[in-house]
Design an enzyme around this catalytic site. Structure first.
Site, short mmCIF file in Angstrom:
data_model
loop_
_atom_site.label_atom_id
_atom_site.label_comp_id
_atom_site.label_asym_id
_atom_site.label_seq_id
_atom_site.Cartn_x
_atom_site.Cartn_y
_atom_site.Cartn_z
CD GLU A 102 -26.33 3.99 -7.41
OE1 GLU A 102 -25.76 4.62 -8.35
OE2 GLU A 102 -26.97 2.96 -7.59
CG ASP B 217 -27.98 1.00 -5.34
OD1 ASP B 217 -28.50 2.06 -5.61
OD2 ASP B 217 -27.18 0.39 -6.09
CD GLU C 84 -31.02 -2.14 -8.06
OE1 GLU C 84 -31.28 -1.51 -9.09
OE2 GLU C 84 -30.10 -2.96 -7.98
#
Ligand SMILES: *[C@@H]1O[C@H](CO)[C@@H](O)[C@H](O)[C@H]1NC(C)=O
Ligand SMILES: *[C@@H]1O[C@H](CO)[C@@H](O)[C@H](O)[C@H]1NC(C)=O
Ligand SMILES: *[C@@H]1O[C@H](CO)[C@@H](O)[C@H](O)[C@H]1NC(C)=O
Length: 287
Positions: free
Chosen positions: A102, A104, A106
């Protein structure tokens, strides 16, 4: 040339420019599935934009229909304005299963007038703990800004408006696992993270301000599937060979010096048994 001729030229030029933009930007109606929140996620402008919203009952989210094994993904985001404390707007690529990979982004909201935190992480084979956090050099709630994830066999680069803010190189030779075998999907969601996002849960989401809304547009993916010309054969300009050049390196250093607020490679208190191998290898290559 008469004024009317110039006007006609301007008119023709704008039509072409407009069509060109349409071709470049993806169509959310064709490219993604709404997977959470039902009508709290709204596709707008004939597929050119999506609005995700969050209220006390639910957040919302979407994921790409296609999966990619390497790619360069870009989207323009306009984050929740005003008092957005507790809200988390996420935008990441991920594979499935217990040994997932993953990459990411955010965006952690904040009280009115206080800055967002851009939280990034890289998870390989189900193992993360590679957080770096940043402030932005602009207010991300006023206009759209472009956030991109480059993922090729050499490196992963996080970009904000074309400026690299983080790089995670393929250091397989130094025994650091690198995502290169599992295909990933693009995911995005707006959710309530008030138990961790705001100073460890001290500031709660103010539901009287709900619904909270974030906007997405200009979804663009360059990948190896379906488009042979961008993958491989296209020389050094192609995303598949992309790295950071000297001027990019200067920008990266500028961001890391002035806007990085957390770095897992600089947190020996948390990693008492030793920093991650990539941190050690990077530190050695710098000195
Ligand atoms: C919110 O802003 C305050 C004040 O600048 C800062 O200390 C805090 O880290 C910010 N919180 C988030 C989640 O960005
Ligand atoms: C490589 O990494 C694995 C898993 O993290 C670890 O078990 C192994 O001891 C490492 N090997 C070397 C040579 O560092
Ligand atoms: C890409 O190249 C492969 C092998 O050369 C070929 O089989 C495939 O049809 C091509 N795909 C497209 C979309 O052109």
């Amino acid at each position: 040339m008469g004024c009317s001729k110039i006007l006609i030229l301007v008119y023709i030029f704008s039509i072409f420019y407009f069509m060109w933009c349409l071709v470049l930007a993806g169509d959310f109606r064709k490219d993604v599935d709404i997977i959470w929140g039902g009508d709290k996620a709204k596709i707008l402008e004939n597929g050119r934009a999506i609005a995700l919203s969050l209220d006390k009952t639910s957040g919302s989210g979407f994921q790409s229909k296609a999966q990619f094994l390497f790619g360069k993904i870009s989207m323009d985001l306009k984050l929740v304005p005003g008092n957005s404390a507790g809200t988390v707007t996420s935008y990441y690529v991920a594979s499935k299963g217990a040994m997932w990979d993953e990459i990411d982004f955010e965006f952690l909201g904040n009280l009115s007038g206080d800055p967002y935190t851009v939280h990034t992480n890289v998870i390989t084979q189900g193992k993360g703990d590679r957080e770096q956090q940043f402030r932005l050099w602009f207010d991300p709630t006023i206009n759209f800004h472009t956030y991109s994830i480059l993922w090729n066999p050499r490196t992963i680069i996080f970009y904000v408006d074309g400026t690299p803010i983080r790089q995670f190189k393929n250091m397989k030779t130094k025994n650091v696992s690198y995502p290169e075998k599992q295909a990933m999907r693009v995911h995005s969601s707006l959710w309530d993270g008030d138990d961790w996002a705001t100073r460890g849960g001290l500031v709660k989401t103010d539901w009287s301000k709900a619904p909270f809304t974030a906007y997405y547009k200009n979804y663009e993916v360059q990948d190896c599937v379906g488009s042979n010309k961008t993958c491989g054969g296209d020389g050094s300009s192609s995303w598949i060979n992309e790295g950071i050049d000297d001027s990019g390196m200067k920008r990266l250093k500028w961001v890391q010096k002035n806007f990085m607020i957390y770095d897992y490679c600089n947190d020996p208190k948390r990693f008492r048994l030793g920093l991650a191998s990539e941190c050690v290898a990077n530190a050695m290559s710098m000195s």
